[in-house]
Design an enzyme around this catalytic site. Structure first.
Site, PDB file in Angstrom:
ATOM      1  N   TRP A  92      -7.317   6.521   0.602  1.00  0.00           N
ATOM      2  CA  TRP A  92      -7.098   7.250   1.849  1.00  0.00           C
ATOM      3  C   TRP A  92      -7.216   8.765   1.643  1.00  0.00           C
ATOM      4  O   TRP A  92      -7.323   9.518   2.599  1.00  0.00           O
ATOM      5  CB  TRP A  92      -5.712   6.942   2.423  1.00  0.00           C
ATOM      6  CG  TRP A  92      -5.594   5.549   2.963  1.00  0.00           C
ATOM      7  CD1 TRP A  92      -6.620   4.693   3.249  1.00  0.00           C
ATOM      8  CD2 TRP A  92      -4.389   4.854   3.284  1.00  0.00           C
ATOM      9  NE1 TRP A  92      -6.132   3.500   3.727  1.00  0.00           N
ATOM     10  CE2 TRP A  92      -4.759   3.577   3.761  1.00  0.00           C
ATOM     11  CE3 TRP A  92      -3.046   5.181   3.221  1.00  0.00           C
ATOM     12  CZ2 TRP A  92      -3.826   2.630   4.168  1.00  0.00           C
ATOM     13  CZ3 TRP A  92      -2.111   4.244   3.614  1.00  0.00           C
ATOM     14  CH2 TRP A  92      -2.499   2.985   4.085  1.00  0.00           C
ATOM     15  N   ASN A 147      -5.451   7.066  -4.376  1.00  0.00           N
ATOM     16  CA  ASN A 147      -5.404   6.318  -3.121  1.00  0.00           C
ATOM     17  C   ASN A 147      -6.699   6.580  -2.349  1.00  0.00           C
ATOM     18  O   ASN A 147      -7.026   7.743  -2.074  1.00  0.00           O
ATOM     19  CB  ASN A 147      -4.196   6.797  -2.307  1.00  0.00           C
ATOM     20  CG  ASN A 147      -3.998   5.997  -1.029  1.00  0.00           C
ATOM     21  OD1 ASN A 147      -4.903   5.321  -0.555  1.00  0.00           O
ATOM     22  ND2 ASN A 147      -2.804   6.099  -0.468  1.00  0.00           N
ATOM     23  N   HIS A 168      -2.716  -2.605  -1.051  1.00  0.00           N
ATOM     24  CA  HIS A 168      -3.703  -1.530  -0.993  1.00  0.00           C
ATOM     25  C   HIS A 168      -4.306  -1.348  -2.383  1.00  0.00           C
ATOM     26  O   HIS A 168      -3.578  -1.340  -3.380  1.00  0.00           O
ATOM     27  CB  HIS A 168      -2.995  -0.253  -0.531  1.00  0.00           C
ATOM     28  CG  HIS A 168      -3.901   0.876  -0.190  1.00  0.00           C
ATOM     29  ND1 HIS A 168      -4.850   0.784   0.807  1.00  0.00           N
ATOM     30  CD2 HIS A 168      -4.008   2.126  -0.698  1.00  0.00           C
ATOM     31  CE1 HIS A 168      -5.484   1.945   0.890  1.00  0.00           C
ATOM     32  NE2 HIS A 168      -4.985   2.762  -0.011  1.00  0.00           N
ATOM     33  N   GLN A 184     -11.720   6.580   3.226  1.00  0.00           N
ATOM     34  CA  GLN A 184     -11.994   5.209   3.646  1.00  0.00           C
ATOM     35  C   GLN A 184     -12.578   5.061   5.045  1.00  0.00           C
ATOM     36  O   GLN A 184     -13.455   4.232   5.259  1.00  0.00           O
ATOM     37  CB  GLN A 184     -10.704   4.388   3.535  1.00  0.00           C
ATOM     38  CG  GLN A 184     -10.877   2.910   3.780  1.00  0.00           C
ATOM     39  CD  GLN A 184      -9.577   2.163   3.524  1.00  0.00           C
ATOM     40  OE1 GLN A 184      -8.797   2.529   2.668  1.00  0.00           O
ATOM     41  NE2 GLN A 184      -9.349   1.113   4.300  1.00  0.00           N
ATOM     42  N   CYS A 243     -10.645  -0.745   1.497  1.00  0.00           N
ATOM     43  CA  CYS A 243     -10.078   0.056   0.405  1.00  0.00           C
ATOM     44  C   CYS A 243     -10.502  -0.500  -0.950  1.00  0.00           C
ATOM     45  O   CYS A 243     -10.632   0.236  -1.925  1.00  0.00           O
ATOM     46  CB  CYS A 243      -8.562   0.121   0.517  1.00  0.00           C
ATOM     47  SG  CYS A 243      -7.740  -1.488   0.407  1.00  0.00           S
TER      48      CYS A 243
END
Length: 636
Positions: free
Chosen positions: A286, A284, A252, A75, A81
């Site tokens: 991230w 995710n 998220h 990200q 996100c």
């Protein structure tokens, strides 16, 4: 691949690249320059930014290194996100990412032909009903020689950073991507239709039957190349990006990268054993912080699955941001799910084919009530019906209808920042079978969307055969904007806008007469029908001044609930309205109904008599009919 692609801001990729190659200069985009204005609304927030081309960051840059994967995305310092999660889903669908990244082989760096590189790229997004081709240069924002925003695991792979830059250009600047809706990005990548699912409202955690039904829907969307995202709702600012004990993060966006029914057991036992787990895999954006509960990467539960099955599922024991969990646990923790369906309109496909109708319209505020098209939601009864109105037909006994209303976004500007969406929604009213002029009196409301200030609102609804009017509105009256209305049905719906308030006057009006009275005939039900057909498939025909309205056929009944309406603009109010009842092609009987123009509403139970009959015991049945009359043409 595309029947029509529009050049964003008039920039033609092939023309610009040819000019760069002829001049020997790398492309510099004047529409999205390498300045702070392309990064922020009102000033730098991250310190000194240096714009660098990929060749200044590594020796051997590529669009893709070892193909494209959801693991290519991290990200960076931007709160997008939602966009990165959508990109992760996109990366798993070759047919889709090749639309967003066209001519990717031609755009790739060619070490054998370094002179063919011009520092220019182009990407395609679906925006407000059309595909747009967005041109960018390859200058990317860096701090301390590192990419500030989206980047890949491999330091020489740049597809994710370049796609993000093109998307930021469409939105006005990078900061415009800070906070957004994953559903919007999924639609922009596919041209599909996003359906939000509220897992809390649907009680998916506790209702096993509803949960299993939802899993089958999710599996079908995934298997038909749709894109899926999910999140855990944050109720406070402190909750945003708060990590739960189980490893999941609130507020998220996660990308759903696989949906499977996983077979338990080993060897032949697994093959013949019927037990399967409903499983879902997520990532995710991230690139780290995973689910730590049952069926997480290193959990003992995976011992219940054969090695070959684990290999097929791609189970890895590493903190790469991707993980599996059961659908039961998924519904226990996650609160929101987004299903982006790819709407198939090709008759050559083996999957369900939808008929699509696309309407473009505007909410425009005017002082004249008959010309005003911004009346607000149904709470504003005096102005609600002044909104745009669209009529469509359901031609099956019952049909699943998908309706999507999208408002046109306003691009971000350095001075004004990011504009807020209007709160929008729509209602669906069932109307007369021959309705062709605008509604001026509220009819039977059969469905309605929520009102929300998102870019799109969606509704999936089973509707019975008949004619319906969609009224798209802003929540408050007087608000203005453009919108796109998409209607999907199993058979063509002949959707069109209602623009006229009443029959137009022509040069023949004086000679032929002009309607003096509007009458709505509502046939409610029938009882005691007699006929030669033992099964009984009745229908009713309403005739007035030469215009006929025929109801759908009601199968296997002698007491049909017709519930059909016809609307007639009458030049001869003293003449009767004929109502005939039939079973298939057998004539049962008729009534002639005379309405009193002075009566606003009447209800009658009418005896149907066969034309040649004179005896009361030959009555074939009764009809219940409601009449509404009006002396003002625009009152109905």
């Amino acid at each position: 691949m595309f029947t029509s692609v529009k050049a964003f801001e008039g920039q033609q990729y092939s023309t610009l690249k040819r000019q760069c190659l002829q001049s020997g200069l790398l492309f510099e985009d004047p529409r999205f320059p390498a300045t702070d204005d392309s990064l922020f609304y009102q000033g730098n927030r991250i310190g000194r930014v240096v714009w660098k081309r990929p060749r200044e960051l590594c020796e051997d840059p590529h669009l893709f290194v070892d193909g494209i994967s959801a693991h290519d995305l991290h990200q960076g310092q931007l709160g997008n996100c939602w966009f990165v999660a959508a990109c992760s889903s996109l990366a798993s669908r070759e047919s889709l990412w090749q639309k967003v990244i066209p001519d990717w082989k031609e755009q790739e760096w060619d070490t054998e032909k370094p002179d063919s590189y011009a520092g220019i790229f182009h990407f395609r997004f679906w925006r407000f009903g059309e595909w747009v081709d967005v041109v960018i240069d390859d200058r990317l924002p860096t701090v301390d020689n590192q990419l500030v925003y989206c980047h890949s695991n491999d330091s020489n792979e740049f597809w994710s950073a370049l796609v993000e830059k093109a998307y930021a250009k469409v939105y006005g600047c990078y900061e415009a991507l800070d906070g957004g809706n994953t559903a919007d990005a999924l639609v922009d990548f596919t041209g599909g239709v996003s359906e939000p699912v509220d897992l809390l409202e649907g009680q998916m955690a506790t209702d096993e039957a509803a949960r299993n039904q939802l899993f089958e829907r999710v599996l079908k969307v995934h298997n038909r190349d749709g894109l899926i995202s999910c999140s855990i709702r944050a109720t406070t600012i402190e909750d945003m990006e708060a990590r739960l004990d189980c490893g999941l993060v609130k507020g998220h966006a996660y990308a759903v990268t696989d949906v499977r029914k996983v077979r338990l057991g080993h060897g032949l036992l697994a093959f013949f054993k019927s037990e399967k787990l409903h499983m879902i895999r997520m990532r995710n954006p991230w690139g780290e912080k995973e689910w730590s509960g049952p069926w997480s990467d290193s959990s003992e539960e995976w011992n219940k699955v054969s090695k070959s099955e684990r290999e097929k599922l791609g189970v890895t024991v590493q903190d790469d941001g991707e993980f599996w969990m059961t659908f039961d646990d998924f519904c226990q923790y996650f609160t929101d799910l987004i299903l982006c369906r790819l709407i198939n309109t090709s008759y050559l496909s083996i999957h369900k084919t939808w008929e699509e109708e696309v309407m473009r319209g505007s909410w425009v505020h005017r002082q004249d009530p008959l010309r005003n098209r911004s009346g607000g939601c149904i709470n504003h009864k005096a102005t609600f019906l002044q909104n745009p109105q669209y009529v469509f037909d359901v031609k099956k006994v019952e049909d699943e209808v998908l309706i999507c209303l999208q408002q046109k976004e306003k691009r971000a500007t350095p001075k004004e920042g990011k504009s807020e969406n209007l709160a929008i929604g729509f209602d669906i009213h069932r109307v007369e079978l021959n309705r062709k002029y605008r509604m001026h009196t509220a009819q039977q409301k059969v469905a309605g969307s929520i009102y929300i200030n998102s870019r799109c609102v969606f509704l999936r609804k089973e509707l019975k055969e008949g004619r319906y009017v969609i009224i798209p509105t802003t929540f408050d009256p007087g608000q203005q904007g453009d919108f796109l209305l998409r209607v999907f049905t199993d058979v063509p719906s002949d959707c069109k806008e209602l623009t006229l308030d009443e029959p137009p006057q022509t040069c023949w009006t004086g000679m032929c007469g002009y309607p003096q009275l509007v009458t709505q005939v509502h046939v409610l039900n029938a009882e005691g029908l007699q006929g030669q057909d033992s099964n009984g498939d009745p229908y009713v025909i309403i005739t007035c001044e030469g215009e006929r309205v025929r109801s759908p056929v009601h199968k296997d009944t002698r007491c049909p609930n017709f519930d059909i309406k016809g609307l007639f603009y009458r030049k001869k109010p003293k003449e009767g309205i004929h109502i005939e009842n039939m079973i298939v092609d057998t004539f049962l009987g008729q009534v002639i109904l005379f309405s009193d123009p002075n009566e606003r509403q009447e209800q009658h139970t009418l005896h149907l008599r066969d034309k040649g009959s004179r005896q009361d015991n030959d009555l074939p049945g009764t009809l219940t009919v409601r009449l509404i009359t009006s002396t003002t043409l625009t009152n109905i």
